[in-house]
Design a protein around this motif. Sequence first.
Motif, short mmCIF file in Angstrom:
data_model
loop_
_atom_site.label_atom_id
_atom_site.label_comp_id
_atom_site.label_asym_id
_atom_site.label_seq_id
_atom_site.Cartn_x
_atom_site.Cartn_y
_atom_site.Cartn_z
N GLY A 213 -8.71 -5.61 -16.15
CA GLY A 213 -7.58 -4.74 -15.90
C GLY A 213 -6.41 -5.48 -15.28
O GLY A 213 -5.25 -5.31 -15.69
N ALA A 214 -6.71 -6.31 -14.29
CA ALA A 214 -5.65 -7.09 -13.64
C ALA A 214 -5.01 -8.07 -14.62
O ALA A 214 -3.79 -8.29 -14.60
CB ALA A 214 -6.21 -7.83 -12.43
N GLY A 215 -5.84 -8.65 -15.50
CA GLY A 215 -5.32 -9.59 -16.49
C GLY A 215 -4.42 -8.92 -17.50
O GLY A 215 -3.36 -9.44 -17.86
N VAL A 216 -4.82 -7.74 -17.97
CA VAL A 216 -4.00 -7.01 -18.94
C VAL A 216 -2.69 -6.56 -18.30
O VAL A 216 -1.61 -6.66 -18.90
CB VAL A 216 -4.78 -5.79 -19.49
N ARG A 217 -2.75 -6.08 -17.06
CA ARG A 217 -1.54 -5.64 -16.38
C ARG A 217 -0.59 -6.83 -16.14
O ARG A 217 0.62 -6.69 -16.31
CB ARG A 217 -1.89 -4.97 -15.06
N TRP A 218 -1.14 -7.99 -15.79
CA TRP A 218 -0.29 -9.17 -15.62
C TRP A 218 0.36 -9.56 -16.94
O TRP A 218 1.57 -9.84 -17.00
CB TRP A 218 -1.11 -10.33 -15.05
N ALA A 219 -0.45 -9.59 -18.01
CA ALA A 219 0.09 -9.96 -19.32
C ALA A 219 1.19 -9.01 -19.76
O ALA A 219 2.17 -9.40 -20.39
CB ALA A 219 -1.04 -9.99 -20.36
N GLY A 220 1.02 -7.73 -19.38
CA GLY A 220 2.02 -6.72 -19.74
C GLY A 220 3.18 -6.64 -18.77
O GLY A 220 4.02 -5.72 -18.89
N GLY A 221 3.26 -7.56 -17.83
CA GLY A 221 4.40 -7.63 -16.93
C GLY A 221 4.34 -6.66 -15.77
O GLY A 221 5.37 -6.34 -15.17
N ARG A 222 3.14 -6.22 -15.38
CA ARG A 222 3.00 -5.27 -14.29
C ARG A 222 2.42 -5.90 -13.03
O ARG A 222 1.95 -5.21 -12.16
CB ARG A 222 2.13 -4.08 -14.71
N ALA A 223 2.41 -7.20 -12.95
CA ALA A 223 1.91 -7.89 -11.76
C ALA A 223 2.68 -9.18 -11.55
O ALA A 223 3.28 -9.71 -12.47
CB ALA A 223 0.41 -8.20 -11.91
#
Length: 223
Positions: A213-223
């Motif tokens: 989840g953290a990886g997907v959110r980072w990839a999507g510009g949310r972290a």
Amino acid sequence: MTGDLQALLLGGTAFPFHDIEELGPHIEAALAAEGIDAETTTDRDQLAALPDSDYDVCIDYTTDSEMTDAQLSGLLEFVEGGGGYAGVHGAAALTTTVPADPDDVVGEREEPNPELEALVGGRFIQHPEPEVFDVRIVDSHHPITINRTDFQAYDEPYEVVTDDVRVLARMDHPDLGDMPVAWVQSYGDGRSFYTALGHFRSAFEGESRALLGAGVRWAGGRA
């Protein structure tokens, strides 16, 4: 959490343990718990339309790299232009069928796809039998892994080779040795994340789910 991040979850149905029709609803629920709205598909033509879509990130749960030129171009353009890519488990199996050369007695053969390997940041080599292994967080300064602790996973341990990436987690395996498990890199104006975990439903629960989840959110510009 609310689903503030929109993801296209691309999968296949060729392998019993990587069947998106079976795992898709479970993966969607796991991602929703991390604030990610995922739309599951097996239609690779959606990759060609990614640059004009409203998706923030493409989550790749495929087990081969067979794409048309339009599909591959759409995916690469999407990430290069600022979109996110999150490869999960078999997404690193980057072989593609190369047609036989008229003078080639071997005929068709499988070769790594260099363009996709550059996007993923590495590729799968082989794996021993599934088992329990320790996942060690080796970079606690990245937004994906900050304040995250080591954990155990029961999964299919992957032998991989990586390019010039930032490795976030590793494992010590009796046969494979010290091996990367998760990493990130920039790709054009976009971001690429990969995790080797994902063979069983358990990979979408607990600490494995949180890492994804953290990886997907980072990839999507949310972290």
